[in-house]
Design a protein around this motif. Structure first.
Motif, PDB file in Angstrom:
ATOM      1  N   TRP A 126       0.805  -1.222   0.000  1.00 57.33           N
ATOM      2  CA  TRP A 126       0.000   0.000   0.000  1.00 57.33           C
ATOM      3  C   TRP A 126       0.834   1.266   0.000  1.00 57.33           C
ATOM      4  O   TRP A 126       0.470   2.250  -0.638  1.00 57.33           O
ATOM      5  CB  TRP A 126      -0.919   0.017   1.233  1.00 57.33           C
ATOM      6  N   ALA A 127       1.936   1.286   0.724  1.00 56.13           N
ATOM      7  CA  ALA A 127       2.736   2.511   0.831  1.00 56.13           C
ATOM      8  C   ALA A 127       3.284   2.920  -0.537  1.00 56.13           C
ATOM      9  O   ALA A 127       3.218   4.104  -0.915  1.00 56.13           O
ATOM     10  CB  ALA A 127       3.875   2.313   1.823  1.00 56.13           C
ATOM     11  N   ALA A 128       3.797   1.974  -1.277  1.00 53.22           N
ATOM     12  CA  ALA A 128       4.329   2.287  -2.607  1.00 53.22           C
ATOM     13  C   ALA A 128       3.208   2.692  -3.559  1.00 53.22           C
ATOM     14  O   ALA A 128       3.381   3.609  -4.373  1.00 53.22           O
ATOM     15  CB  ALA A 128       5.089   1.084  -3.160  1.00 53.22           C
ATOM     16  N   ALA A 129       2.051   2.041  -3.447  1.00 51.85           N
ATOM     17  CA  ALA A 129       0.925   2.382  -4.321  1.00 51.85           C
ATOM     18  C   ALA A 129       0.428   3.794  -4.051  1.00 51.85           C
ATOM     19  O   ALA A 129       0.171   4.570  -4.985  1.00 51.85           O
ATOM     20  CB  ALA A 129      -0.209   1.379  -4.136  1.00 51.85           C
ATOM     21  N   LEU A 130       0.319   4.161  -2.778  1.00 50.86           N
ATOM     22  CA  LEU A 130      -0.122   5.517  -2.453  1.00 50.86           C
ATOM     23  C   LEU A 130       0.926   6.558  -2.812  1.00 50.86           C
ATOM     24  O   LEU A 130       0.577   7.694  -3.173  1.00 50.86           O
ATOM     25  CB  LEU A 130      -0.488   5.596  -0.968  1.00 50.86           C
ATOM     26  N   THR A 131       2.198   6.189  -2.747  1.00 48.94           N
ATOM     27  CA  THR A 131       3.264   7.109  -3.172  1.00 48.94           C
ATOM     28  C   THR A 131       3.166   7.390  -4.665  1.00 48.94           C
ATOM     29  O   THR A 131       3.258   8.544  -5.097  1.00 48.94           O
ATOM     30  CB  THR A 131       4.644   6.517  -2.833  1.00 48.94           C
ATOM     31  N   VAL A 132       2.958   6.345  -5.446  1.00 48.92           N
ATOM     32  CA  VAL A 132       2.821   6.521  -6.896  1.00 48.92           C
ATOM     33  C   VAL A 132       1.569   7.334  -7.219  1.00 48.92           C
ATOM     34  O   VAL A 132       1.602   8.250  -8.053  1.00 48.92           O
ATOM     35  CB  VAL A 132       2.790   5.149  -7.604  1.00 48.92           C
ATOM     36  N   LEU A 133       0.471   7.045  -6.555  1.00 47.88           N
ATOM     37  CA  LEU A 133      -0.769   7.775  -6.791  1.00 47.88           C
ATOM     38  C   LEU A 133      -0.626   9.242  -6.398  1.00 47.88           C
ATOM     39  O   LEU A 133      -1.049  10.142  -7.136  1.00 47.88           O
ATOM     40  CB  LEU A 133      -1.918   7.120  -6.012  1.00 47.88           C
ATOM     41  N   GLY A 134      -0.001   9.508  -5.249  1.00 49.01           N
ATOM     42  CA  GLY A 134       0.200  10.891  -4.807  1.00 49.01           C
ATOM     43  C   GLY A 134       1.109  11.671  -5.737  1.00 49.01           C
ATOM     44  O   GLY A 134       0.842  12.841  -6.055  1.00 49.01           O
ATOM     45  N   ALA A 135       2.187  11.038  -6.187  1.00 52.25           N
ATOM     46  CA  ALA A 135       3.091  11.715  -7.115  1.00 52.25           C
ATOM     47  C   ALA A 135       2.393  12.005  -8.444  1.00 52.25           C
ATOM     48  O   ALA A 135       2.568  13.091  -9.023  1.00 52.25           O
ATOM     49  CB  ALA A 135       4.333  10.863  -7.344  1.00 52.25           C
ATOM     50  N   GLY A 136       1.586  11.080  -8.912  1.00 50.69           N
ATOM     51  CA  GLY A 136       0.852  11.296 -10.157  1.00 50.69           C
ATOM     52  C   GLY A 136      -0.162  12.413 -10.044  1.00 50.69           C
ATOM     53  O   GLY A 136      -0.293  13.248 -10.942  1.00 50.69           O
ATOM     54  N   LEU A 137      -0.878  12.454  -8.922  1.00 47.90           N
ATOM     55  CA  LEU A 137      -1.848  13.536  -8.718  1.00 47.90           C
ATOM     56  C   LEU A 137      -1.158  14.884  -8.583  1.00 47.90           C
ATOM     57  O   LEU A 137      -1.648  15.897  -9.081  1.00 47.90           O
ATOM     58  CB  LEU A 137      -2.700  13.248  -7.479  1.00 47.90           C
ATOM     59  N   PHE A 138      -0.017  14.908  -7.901  1.00 45.75           N
ATOM     60  CA  PHE A 138       0.741  16.160  -7.772  1.00 45.75           C
ATOM     61  C   PHE A 138       1.216  16.654  -9.134  1.00 45.75           C
ATOM     62  O   PHE A 138       1.091  17.841  -9.455  1.00 45.75           O
ATOM     63  CB  PHE A 138       1.939  15.952  -6.837  1.00 45.75           C
ATOM     64  N   LEU A 139       1.745  15.762  -9.958  1.00 45.82           N
ATOM     65  CA  LEU A 139       2.205  16.158 -11.297  1.00 45.82           C
ATOM     66  C   LEU A 139       1.042  16.591 -12.183  1.00 45.82           C
ATOM     67  O   LEU A 139       1.171  17.544 -12.964  1.00 45.82           O
ATOM     68  CB  LEU A 139       2.975  15.011 -11.951  1.00 45.82           C
ATOM     69  N   ALA A 140      -0.098  15.923 -12.063  1.00 48.24           N
ATOM     70  CA  ALA A 140      -1.266  16.326 -12.851  1.00 48.24           C
ATOM     71  C   ALA A 140      -1.744  17.708 -12.435  1.00 48.24           C
ATOM     72  O   ALA A 140      -2.093  18.542 -13.280  1.00 48.24           O
ATOM     73  CB  ALA A 140      -2.392  15.305 -12.676  1.00 48.24           C
ATOM     74  N   GLY A 141      -1.745  17.981 -11.143  1.00 48.34           N
ATOM     75  CA  GLY A 141      -2.131  19.309 -10.663  1.00 48.34           C
ATOM     76  C   GLY A 141      -1.157  20.384 -11.106  1.00 48.34           C
ATOM     77  O   GLY A 141      -1.562  21.484 -11.504  1.00 48.34           O
ATOM     78  N   ALA A 142       0.137  20.075 -11.048  1.00 49.21           N
ATOM     79  CA  ALA A 142       1.139  21.050 -11.480  1.00 49.21           C
ATOM     80  C   ALA A 142       1.008  21.344 -12.971  1.00 49.21           C
ATOM     81  O   ALA A 142       1.131  22.503 -13.404  1.00 49.21           O
ATOM     82  CB  ALA A 142       2.540  20.534 -11.159  1.00 49.21           C
ATOM     83  N   ALA A 143       0.751  20.320 -13.765  1.00 51.88           N
ATOM     84  CA  ALA A 143       0.577  20.536 -15.202  1.00 51.88           C
ATOM     85  C   ALA A 143      -0.679  21.351 -15.489  1.00 51.88           C
ATOM     86  O   ALA A 143      -0.683  22.210 -16.385  1.00 51.88           O
ATOM     87  CB  ALA A 143       0.505  19.188 -15.919  1.00 51.88           C
ATOM     88  N   THR A 144      -1.736  21.120 -14.720  1.00 52.87           N
ATOM     89  CA  THR A 144      -2.970  21.889 -14.901  1.00 52.87           C
ATOM     90  C   THR A 144      -2.756  23.356 -14.569  1.00 52.87           C
ATOM     91  O   THR A 144      -3.190  24.246 -15.309  1.00 52.87           O
ATOM     92  CB  THR A 144      -4.092  21.303 -14.022  1.00 52.87           C
TER      93      THR A 144
END
Length: 84
Positions: A49-67
């Motif tokens: 779970w920790a690695a999955a949430l890390t990947v999900l959080g990083a992806g959401l952060f990058l998507a927000g930054a790109a937006t």
């Protein structure tokens, strides 16, 4: 300066495009969510779970930054000037 009839023709030709544009926006959101869920699921299976949430959080952060970046650049260069 544009008279009101010319302004309506130039900027609000028809409302027939709105459903198609909304469908495209929802399709792009769905593609983005799937592209975040697949790597998160792979990390969940392999590392937990920790690695999955890390990947999900990083992806959401990058998507927000790109937006935010795209919105700012679009605002800076996309706002037309009123002809004098």
């Amino acid at each position: 300066m544009l008279n009101p009839r010319a302004w309506r023709y130039r900027f609000a030709r028809s409302n027939n495009d709105i459903p198609g544009v909304l469908a495209l926006i929802w399709l792009l959101i769905a593609i983005g969510l799937v592209s975040l869920v697949i790597p998160s699921g792979a990390q969940l299976i392999s590392s937990g779970w920790a690695a999955a949430l890390t990947v999900l959080g990083a992806g959401l952060f990058l998507a927000g930054a790109a937006t935010v970046t795209g919105s700012l650049v679009g605002f800076m260069f996309g706002v037309p000037r009123v002809p004098e």
